[in-house]
Design a protein around this motif. Structure first.
Motif, PDB file in Angstrom:
ATOM      1  N   LEU A 118       0.709  -1.229   0.142  1.00  0.00           N
ATOM      2  CA  LEU A 118       0.175   0.072   0.110  1.00  0.00           C
ATOM      3  C   LEU A 118       0.761   1.300   0.045  1.00  0.00           C
ATOM      4  CD1 LEU A 118      -2.762  -0.933   2.498  1.00  0.00           C
ATOM      5  CD2 LEU A 118      -2.920  -1.126  -0.041  1.00  0.00           C
ATOM      6  N   ILE A 119       1.788   1.381   0.630  1.00  0.00           N
ATOM      7  CA  ILE A 119       2.760   2.583   0.830  1.00  0.00           C
ATOM      8  C   ILE A 119       3.338   3.025  -0.522  1.00  0.00           C
ATOM      9  CG2 ILE A 119       5.010   3.652   1.734  1.00  0.00           C
ATOM     10  CD1 ILE A 119       4.153   2.132   4.469  1.00  0.00           C
ATOM     11  N   PRO A 120       3.968   1.929  -1.323  1.00  0.00           N
ATOM     12  CA  PRO A 120       4.401   2.322  -2.544  1.00  0.00           C
ATOM     13  C   PRO A 120       3.353   2.894  -3.444  1.00  0.00           C
ATOM     14  CG  PRO A 120       5.361   0.201  -1.828  1.00  0.00           C
ATOM     15  CD  PRO A 120       4.362   0.440  -0.912  1.00  0.00           C
TER      16      PRO A 120
ATOM     17  N   PRO B 294       8.753   6.626   4.578  1.00  0.00           N
ATOM     18  CA  PRO B 294       8.604   5.237   4.405  1.00  0.00           C
ATOM     19  C   PRO B 294       7.394   4.548   5.415  1.00  0.00           C
ATOM     20  CG  PRO B 294      10.508   5.678   5.657  1.00  0.00           C
ATOM     21  CD  PRO B 294      10.016   7.085   5.265  1.00  0.00           C
ATOM     22  N   PHE B 295       6.768   5.506   6.240  1.00  0.00           N
ATOM     23  CA  PHE B 295       5.948   4.927   6.897  1.00  0.00           C
ATOM     24  C   PHE B 295       4.563   6.073   6.997  1.00  0.00           C
ATOM     25  CE2 PHE B 295       9.521   3.307   9.063  1.00  0.00           C
ATOM     26  CZ  PHE B 295       9.384   1.737   8.962  1.00  0.00           C
ATOM     27  N   MET B 296       3.434   5.526   7.102  1.00  0.00           N
ATOM     28  CA  MET B 296       2.544   6.552   6.938  1.00  0.00           C
ATOM     29  C   MET B 296       1.183   6.171   7.590  1.00  0.00           C
ATOM     30  SD  MET B 296       1.628   6.798   2.996  1.00  0.00           S
ATOM     31  CE  MET B 296       3.267   7.405   2.495  1.00  0.00           C
ATOM     32  N   ALA B 297       0.459   7.101   8.334  1.00  0.00           N
ATOM     33  CA  ALA B 297      -0.946   6.732   9.155  1.00  0.00           C
ATOM     34  C   ALA B 297      -1.898   6.158   8.027  1.00  0.00           C
ATOM     35  CB  ALA B 297      -1.652   8.014   9.897  1.00  0.00           C
ATOM     36  N   LEU B 298      -1.878   6.942   6.876  1.00  0.00           N
ATOM     37  CA  LEU B 298      -2.984   6.341   5.797  1.00  0.00           C
ATOM     38  C   LEU B 298      -3.004   5.090   5.143  1.00  0.00           C
ATOM     39  CD1 LEU B 298      -5.195   7.006   3.822  1.00  0.00           C
ATOM     40  CD2 LEU B 298      -3.451   7.668   2.141  1.00  0.00           C
ATOM     41  N   ALA B 299      -1.467   4.380   5.109  1.00  0.00           N
ATOM     42  CA  ALA B 299      -1.328   2.941   4.839  1.00  0.00           C
ATOM     43  C   ALA B 299      -1.926   1.885   5.949  1.00  0.00           C
ATOM     44  CB  ALA B 299       0.003   2.785   4.562  1.00  0.00           C
ATOM     45  N   ALA B 300      -1.415   2.485   7.266  1.00  0.00           N
ATOM     46  CA  ALA B 300      -1.861   1.847   8.403  1.00  0.00           C
ATOM     47  C   ALA B 300      -3.274   1.690   8.687  1.00  0.00           C
ATOM     48  CB  ALA B 300      -1.467   2.179   9.629  1.00  0.00           C
ATOM     49  N   GLY B 301      -3.958   3.078   8.321  1.00  0.00           N
ATOM     50  CA  GLY B 301      -5.377   3.046   8.212  1.00  0.00           C
ATOM     51  C   GLY B 301      -6.180   2.057   7.352  1.00  0.00           C
ATOM     52  N   LEU B 302      -5.627   2.092   6.103  1.00  0.00           N
ATOM     53  CA  LEU B 302      -6.103   1.105   5.091  1.00  0.00           C
ATOM     54  C   LEU B 302      -6.074  -0.098   5.436  1.00  0.00           C
ATOM     55  CD1 LEU B 302      -4.797   3.060   1.925  1.00  0.00           C
ATOM     56  CD2 LEU B 302      -7.293   2.912   2.674  1.00  0.00           C
ATOM     57  N   GLY B 303      -4.853  -0.686   6.091  1.00  0.00           N
ATOM     58  CA  GLY B 303      -4.691  -1.959   6.727  1.00  0.00           C
ATOM     59  C   GLY B 303      -6.031  -2.527   7.817  1.00  0.00           C
ATOM     60  N   ILE B 304      -5.924  -1.205   8.433  1.00  0.00           N
ATOM     61  CA  ILE B 304      -6.983  -1.476   9.725  1.00  0.00           C
ATOM     62  C   ILE B 304      -8.362  -1.647   9.028  1.00  0.00           C
ATOM     63  CG2 ILE B 304      -8.085  -0.465  11.366  1.00  0.00           C
ATOM     64  CD1 ILE B 304      -5.327   0.644  12.262  1.00  0.00           C
ATOM     65  N   GLY B 305      -8.513  -0.853   7.883  1.00  0.00           N
ATOM     66  CA  GLY B 305      -9.945  -0.840   7.332  1.00  0.00           C
ATOM     67  C   GLY B 305     -10.214  -2.193   6.612  1.00  0.00           C
ATOM     68  N   LEU B 306      -9.091  -2.813   6.059  1.00  0.00           N
ATOM     69  CA  LEU B 306      -9.011  -4.256   5.466  1.00  0.00           C
ATOM     70  C   LEU B 306      -9.770  -5.175   6.609  1.00  0.00           C
ATOM     71  CD1 LEU B 306      -6.310  -4.521   3.170  1.00  0.00           C
ATOM     72  CD2 LEU B 306      -8.611  -4.219   2.382  1.00  0.00           C
ATOM     73  N   LEU B 307      -9.090  -4.935   7.897  1.00  0.00           N
ATOM     74  CA  LEU B 307      -9.372  -5.723   9.044  1.00  0.00           C
ATOM     75  C   LEU B 307     -10.934  -5.769   9.410  1.00  0.00           C
ATOM     76  CD1 LEU B 307      -8.068  -7.737  11.210  1.00  0.00           C
ATOM     77  CD2 LEU B 307      -7.694  -5.721  12.449  1.00  0.00           C
ATOM     78  N   ILE B 308     -11.421  -4.627   9.350  1.00  0.00           N
ATOM     79  CA  ILE B 308     -12.605  -4.284  10.257  1.00  0.00           C
ATOM     80  C   ILE B 308     -13.861  -4.336   9.144  1.00  0.00           C
ATOM     81  CG2 ILE B 308     -11.673  -2.969  12.223  1.00  0.00           C
ATOM     82  CD1 ILE B 308     -12.703  -0.368  10.802  1.00  0.00           C
ATOM     83  N   VAL B 309     -13.525  -4.241   7.810  1.00  0.00           N
ATOM     84  CA  VAL B 309     -14.751  -4.365   6.963  1.00  0.00           C
ATOM     85  C   VAL B 309     -15.598  -5.658   7.204  1.00  0.00           C
ATOM     86  CG1 VAL B 309     -15.072  -5.077   4.783  1.00  0.00           C
ATOM     87  CG2 VAL B 309     -13.729  -3.098   5.059  1.00  0.00           C
ATOM     88  N   PRO B 310     -14.913  -6.805   7.644  1.00  0.00           N
ATOM     89  CA  PRO B 310     -15.989  -7.950   7.682  1.00  0.00           C
ATOM     90  C   PRO B 310     -16.822  -7.774   9.001  1.00  0.00           C
ATOM     91  CG  PRO B 310     -13.676  -8.702   7.261  1.00  0.00           C
ATOM     92  CD  PRO B 310     -13.386  -7.330   7.279  1.00  0.00           C
TER      93      PRO B 310
ATOM     94  N   VAL C   8      -0.301  -1.156  12.853  1.00  0.00           N
ATOM     95  CA  VAL C   8       0.370   0.148  13.183  1.00  0.00           C
ATOM     96  C   VAL C   8       1.602   0.175  13.378  1.00  0.00           C
ATOM     97  CG1 VAL C   8       0.088   2.125  14.782  1.00  0.00           C
ATOM     98  CG2 VAL C   8      -1.897   0.692  14.101  1.00  0.00           C
ATOM     99  N   VAL C   9       2.440  -0.691  14.020  1.00  0.00           N
ATOM    100  CA  VAL C   9       3.742  -0.879  14.042  1.00  0.00           C
ATOM    101  C   VAL C   9       4.644  -0.875  12.700  1.00  0.00           C
ATOM    102  CG1 VAL C   9       5.634  -2.048  15.091  1.00  0.00           C
ATOM    103  CG2 VAL C   9       3.479  -1.885  16.550  1.00  0.00           C
ATOM    104  N   LEU C  10       3.998  -1.858  11.797  1.00  0.00           N
ATOM    105  CA  LEU C  10       4.705  -2.137  10.451  1.00  0.00           C
ATOM    106  C   LEU C  10       4.501  -0.940   9.534  1.00  0.00           C
ATOM    107  CD1 LEU C  10       3.886  -5.765  10.402  1.00  0.00           C
ATOM    108  CD2 LEU C  10       5.946  -4.772  10.997  1.00  0.00           C
ATOM    109  N   ALA C  11       3.203  -0.463   9.606  1.00  0.00           N
ATOM    110  CA  ALA C  11       3.032   0.673   8.621  1.00  0.00           C
ATOM    111  C   ALA C  11       2.969   2.111   9.046  1.00  0.00           C
ATOM    112  CB  ALA C  11       1.669   0.138   8.141  1.00  0.00           C
TER     113      ALA C  11
ATOM    114  N   VAL D 162      -0.378  11.253   5.515  1.00  0.00           N
ATOM    115  CA  VAL D 162       1.073  10.797   4.843  1.00  0.00           C
ATOM    116  C   VAL D 162       2.336  10.914   5.793  1.00  0.00           C
ATOM    117  CG1 VAL D 162       0.237  10.950   2.295  1.00  0.00           C
ATOM    118  CG2 VAL D 162       1.266  12.872   3.628  1.00  0.00           C
ATOM    119  N   GLU D 163       1.918  11.326   6.885  1.00  0.00           N
ATOM    120  CA  GLU D 163       2.913  11.427   8.048  1.00  0.00           C
ATOM    121  C   GLU D 163       3.136  10.295   9.073  1.00  0.00           C
ATOM    122  OE1 GLU D 163       2.679  14.863  10.411  1.00  0.00           O
ATOM    123  OE2 GLU D 163       3.210  16.245   8.753  1.00  0.00           O
TER     124      GLU D 163
END
Length: 318
Positions: free
Chosen positions: A148-150, A167-183, A245-248, A260-261
């Motif tokens: 997602l970040i690239p 190389p790290f940003m809140a938006l990428a982590a947010g999208l990853g969390i979004g995929l987790l909570i969609v179901p 959150v830790v990884l992204a 993007v920060e």
């Protein structure tokens, strides 16, 4: 001789006649096991609260409330600073972007499965959707960090909001969390919509309403309490997420909602600091428990809001 008959008995008398005169042994065992599970849940929650209270009180013996509810969070630096609002903002940021992504998609999927999909399609699609909730969060974290970040860096419009060079940003982590909570949102909301009585739909169709109008004007409002509960539950899950959150999102305390920060959330601070070489009993060590208490209170507040909203919008059909 005492007269007996249906005509002379009320509903309470009828219910008492249908019950067994005494509970069977198996029923008593099942009731005892269920009560034990409820007690274990209460004891566990109480133990968590007790484990947080002691170190948190010790922490506030060294750090004032004014310093704690400020910015500049550097507890492992020398001199340390304990302005928790930096990592609270990081938690809010990743949760916000995750919910903005997941809520529309989850609700759209729920409406499709409840009102448009055939029974055969629903039997296939819903289990596949729910499988997403079982993906390990560390896998979603790597997906967000390496995929997602690239993409975000490639499509981000130049220097807008400072540019997406980090190389790290809140938006990428947010999208990853979004995929987790969609179901979570889709599954619970679909269950709530499917529980709406078919008579409401048929009445709306009889008045000439289209399927889209029935879904949005009849079924959605009738299932609102379940939908609200699904969203609040998803938000609570997002607030407590750690690995994504830790990884992204990185580990930079930052009082900002800039997508993007790099930011640091409460959970990522606890995860990274608790595994470090921090002396037990030190103020830095106790800051882990203070951050945990803030996280616990945020989740508790979400649950209380959920209960209030569910009671407010709950509709009972007979």
């Amino acid at each position: 001789m005492e007269a007996s008959g249906i005509g002379g008995s009320g509903p309470g008398d009828l219910g008492r006649r249908l019950e067994a005169p005494s509970a069977r042994t198996s029923e008593k065992v099942i009731g005892g096991l269920l009560a034990a599970c409820a007690v274990i849940s209460v004891i566990t929650t109480t133990a968590i609260v007790i484990s947080l209270i002691g170190p948190t009180i010790g922490f506030f013996g060294d750090v004032s409330l004014g310093e704690f509810f400020s910015t500049d969070w550097t507890p492992t630096f020398e001199p340390p600073s304990f302005g928790v609002l930096d990592i609270v903002a990081g938690t809010v940021s990743v949760t916000l972007w995750g919910c903005l992504f997941a809520i529309p998609i989850g609700l759209a999927a729920a409406i499709y499965l409840s009102e448009y999909a055939s029974r055969r399609v629903r039997r296939v699609v819903k289990p596949i959707l729910e499988v997403l909730a079982g993906i390990p969060t560390v896998a979603l974290g790597f997906f967000a960090a390496t995929f997602l970040i690239p993409i975000i860096q490639d499509v981000w419009p130049g220097e807008f909001l400072g540019g997406a060079d980090s190389p790290f940003m809140a938006l990428a982590a947010g999208l990853g969390i979004g995929l987790l909570i969609v179901p979570i949102i889709a599954s619970i909301s679909e269950d709530a919509m499917s529980a709406v009585p078919q008579g409401l739909r048929e009445g709306a169709y009889a008045m000439g309403a289209t399927r889209a109008r029935v879904a949005t004007r009849v079924v959605f409002p009738a299932a609102l309490s379940g939908i609200v509960a699904s969203i609040v539950l998803a938000i609570s899950r997002a607030v407590g997420e750690t690995m994504i959150v830790v990884l992204a999102a990185g580990s930079t305390p930052n009082f900002s909602l800039n997508p993007v920060e790099s930011v640091q959330a409460l959970t990522s601070f606890i995860a990274t600091t608790a595994t470090g070489d921090i002396a037990q009993g030190s103020v830095t060590y106790d800051s882990i428990f203070a951050a945990g208490t803030v996280l616990f209170l945020m989740t508790l507040a979400m649950n209380m809001i959920s209960i209030r909203l569910v009671r407010r919008y709950r509709q009972v059909y007979e």
